[in-house]
Design an enzyme around this catalytic site. Structure first.
Site, mmCIF file in Angstrom:
data_model
loop_
_atom_site.group_PDB
_atom_site.id
_atom_site.type_symbol
_atom_site.label_atom_id
_atom_site.label_comp_id
_atom_site.label_asym_id
_atom_site.label_seq_id
_atom_site.Cartn_x
_atom_site.Cartn_y
_atom_site.Cartn_z
ATOM 1 N N CYS A 1 0.820 -1.229 0.000
ATOM 2 C CA CYS A 1 0.000 0.000 0.000
ATOM 3 C C CYS A 1 0.848 1.272 0.000
ATOM 4 O O CYS A 1 0.319 2.363 -0.179
ATOM 5 C CB CYS A 1 -0.946 -0.004 1.190
ATOM 6 N N HIS B 1 -2.865 7.103 2.941
ATOM 7 C CA HIS B 1 -3.343 5.853 2.356
ATOM 8 C C HIS B 1 -4.722 5.579 2.944
ATOM 9 O O HIS B 1 -4.950 5.713 4.151
ATOM 10 C CB HIS B 1 -2.370 4.721 2.653
ATOM 11 N N ASN C 1 -10.035 0.212 0.508
ATOM 12 C CA ASN C 1 -8.572 0.253 0.433
ATOM 13 C C ASN C 1 -8.132 -0.318 -0.921
ATOM 14 O O ASN C 1 -8.309 -1.517 -1.162
ATOM 15 C CB ASN C 1 -8.012 -0.562 1.613
HETATM 16 N N1 COA Z 1 -18.599 -7.974 10.129
HETATM 17 C C1 COA Z 1 -19.051 -8.321 11.329
HETATM 18 N N2 COA Z 1 -18.230 -8.723 12.326
HETATM 19 C C2 COA Z 1 -16.915 -8.762 12.058
HETATM 20 C C3 COA Z 1 -16.385 -8.421 10.807
HETATM 21 C C4 COA Z 1 -17.295 -8.030 9.814
HETATM 22 N N3 COA Z 1 -16.885 -7.667 8.576
HETATM 23 N N4 COA Z 1 -15.037 -8.583 10.838
HETATM 24 C C5 COA Z 1 -14.724 -8.996 12.081
HETATM 25 N N5 COA Z 1 -15.856 -9.116 12.812
HETATM 26 C C6 COA Z 1 -16.003 -9.557 14.190
HETATM 27 C C7 COA Z 1 -14.899 -10.465 14.638
HETATM 28 O O1 COA Z 1 -15.158 -11.793 14.243
HETATM 29 C C8 COA Z 1 -14.946 -10.260 16.126
HETATM 30 O O2 COA Z 1 -15.987 -11.044 16.635
HETATM 31 P P1 COA Z 1 -15.828 -11.800 18.044
HETATM 32 O O3 COA Z 1 -15.636 -10.706 19.054
HETATM 33 O O4 COA Z 1 -17.128 -12.515 18.169
HETATM 34 O O5 COA Z 1 -14.640 -12.672 17.897
HETATM 35 C C9 COA Z 1 -15.338 -8.793 16.291
HETATM 36 O O6 COA Z 1 -15.914 -8.415 15.036
HETATM 37 C C10 COA Z 1 -14.182 -7.891 16.598
HETATM 38 O O7 COA Z 1 -13.136 -8.222 15.719
HETATM 39 P P2 COA Z 1 -11.810 -7.386 15.717
HETATM 40 O O8 COA Z 1 -10.837 -7.998 14.762
HETATM 41 O O9 COA Z 1 -11.360 -7.181 17.137
HETATM 42 O O10 COA Z 1 -12.344 -5.989 15.147
HETATM 43 P P3 COA Z 1 -11.586 -4.643 15.056
HETATM 44 O O11 COA Z 1 -12.326 -3.593 15.770
HETATM 45 O O12 COA Z 1 -10.109 -4.774 15.341
HETATM 46 O O13 COA Z 1 -11.715 -4.304 13.510
HETATM 47 C C11 COA Z 1 -10.515 -4.392 11.424
HETATM 48 C C12 COA Z 1 -11.169 -5.194 12.550
HETATM 49 C C13 COA Z 1 -9.945 -5.356 10.433
HETATM 50 C C14 COA Z 1 -11.559 -3.502 10.798
HETATM 51 C C15 COA Z 1 -9.390 -3.496 12.057
HETATM 52 O O14 COA Z 1 -8.570 -4.262 12.885
HETATM 53 C C16 COA Z 1 -8.556 -2.839 10.997
HETATM 54 O O15 COA Z 1 -9.033 -2.019 10.249
HETATM 55 N N6 COA Z 1 -7.241 -3.158 10.976
HETATM 56 C C17 COA Z 1 -6.365 -2.601 9.952
HETATM 57 C C18 COA Z 1 -6.491 -3.423 8.688
HETATM 58 C C19 COA Z 1 -5.935 -2.711 7.509
HETATM 59 O O16 COA Z 1 -6.159 -1.530 7.327
HETATM 60 N N7 COA Z 1 -5.195 -3.443 6.652
HETATM 61 C C20 COA Z 1 -4.602 -2.904 5.486
HETATM 62 C C21 COA Z 1 -3.524 -1.962 5.834
HETATM 63 S S1 COA Z 1 -2.679 -1.368 4.436
#
Ligand code: COA
Length: 333
Positions: A112, A259, A289
């Site tokens: 990215c 980004h 993204n």
């Molecule tokens: N819809 C519904 N529930 C979802 C979900 C979705 N699309 N994705 C994850 N969940 C659930 C998980 O299963 C988890 O459930 P549980 O508590 O029953 O286990 C809960 O939501 C929380 O998951 P978590 O991973 O802790 O969520 P989060 O608040 O950290 O958000 C991301 C997840 C991926 C959105 C976040 O971590 C993120 O944006 N990270 C950066 C990723 C990124 O930008 N990558 C590219 C960089 S270049």
């Protein structure tokens, strides 16, 4: 005195819009969850165009806006993690389609941060005197490496391409400062596998899996929360460091183009840096993204909107797999 300037921008998004509601028909998710956790409402998904097709469209638009002819281009750099082929490069396919017959061409992998690495690489070629005009494209069809059964990742990404033309010029939007970073110790945070070693001396089971039809296609995997923390920290560090390099303060900056990964990442960085959120240009609600394409698409959008004014100072800041990061400070013209 000549500078390295951006003299053209362009972008291209596939037509097909996939909404959060469309995704909720594929995986157990909802529009509400995706919007509140990421800011994303919809993304574009290619229904047939390849990465080089998108790259060609964005590159042709950037070339047109620069006023240069295809034969004026000395180098094409295409930043991508989703090329059509291991070889030839996406850049060579674009070179052929544009008729940029005098251009060298290669692809660059910085995930990215690809657009930032591409622009900085182009700048060095121009500064060294080797080339005058360089086309840098960030293009991705991430939809082909998404795990469409994993709700944590498939909701985040989209397809698209952005491009800029850089030139040795006395007039134009000049690069005041730039920096690149990498932290390979975190390479496992965000990955997309290629092929395992397999040859007459090594059997990693690939051929057996192929014979059984169980060979897995490469897909994006990530440790979401770790990536989130890295992203916030690296945006803040990059902004502070590039301002120090240029001996400017945050008050001197009109826009920041980060980004486009997650609205909450950008909001946290804005809060910690004490830079108002409305200085951060965002379009991730519409495109998600798009990896190496995102900063080029956002810059082209800002240019086309007419919001950028002469002497505006703009920071481009990227982060991504590797982990990589980097930033560029521009003075708009
Ligand atoms: N819809 C519904 N529930 C979802 C979900 C979705 N699309 N994705 C994850 N969940 C659930 C998980 O299963 C988890 O459930 P549980 O508590 O029953 O286990 C809960 O939501 C929380 O998951 P978590 O991973 O802790 O969520 P989060 O608040 O950290 O958000 C991301 C997840 C991926 C959105 C976040 O971590 C993120 O944006 N990270 C950066 C990723 C990124 O930008 N990558 C590219 C960089 S270049």
């Amino acid at each position: 005195m000549s500078n390295v300037c951006i003299i053209g921008t362009g972008s291209y998004l596939p037509e097909h819009v996939m909404t959060n509601d469309d995704l909720s028909n594929l995986v157990d998710t909802s529009d509400e969850w995706i919007r509140t956790r990421t800011g994303i409402r919809e993304r574009r998904i290619s229904t047939g165009m390849s990465t080089s097709d998108l790259a060609y469209e964005a590159g042709a638009r950037a070339l047109q806006s620069s006023g240069l002819k295809p034969e004026d281009i000395d180098l094409i750099i295409c930043a991508t993690i989703t090329p059509d082929y291991f070889m030839p490069s996406c850049a060579c396919i674009v070179q052929d389609r544009l008729g940029a017959i005098n251009a060298a061409a290669f692809d660059l992998v910085a995930a990215c941060t690809g657009m930032i690495y591409g622009i900085v690489t182009a700048k060095q070629f121009i500064k060294s005197g080797m080339y005058e005009n360089v086309l840098v494209i960030g293009s991705e069809t991430l939809s082909k490496v998404l795990d469409w059964e994993n709700r944590s990742s498939c909701v985040l990404f989209g397809d698209g391409a952005g491009a800029v033309v850089l030139s040795k010029a006395s007039e134009g939007s000049k690069i005041l400062a730039s920096r690149l970073e990498a932290d390979g110790s975190k390479h496992n945070l965000l990955t997309c596998s290629a092929l395992p070693l397999h040859n007459p001396y090594v059997n990693t089971g690939v051929q057996d899996m192929q014979r059984q039809g169980s060979f897995c296609l490469p897909k994006i995997e990530m440790l979401g929360q770790e990536v989130f923390k890295y992203a916030v920290r690296t945006i803040i560090d990059n902004i502070n460091n590039i301002l120090n390099m240029a001996e400017l303060t945050k008050e001197d900056i009109t826009y920041i183009i980060p980004h486009q990964a997650n609205q909450r990442i950008i909001e946290q960085a804005s809060k910690t840096c004490k830079i108002p959120i409305d200085k951060f240009h965002m379009n991730l609600d519409r495109y998600g993204n798009t990896s190496a394409a995102s900063i080029g698409i956002a810059l082209d959008e800002l240019v086309s909107s007419g919001k950028l004014k002469k002497k505006d100072k703009v920071i481009l800041v990227g982060f991504g797999g590797g982990m990589t990061s980097g930033s560029i400070l521009l003075e708009w013209s």
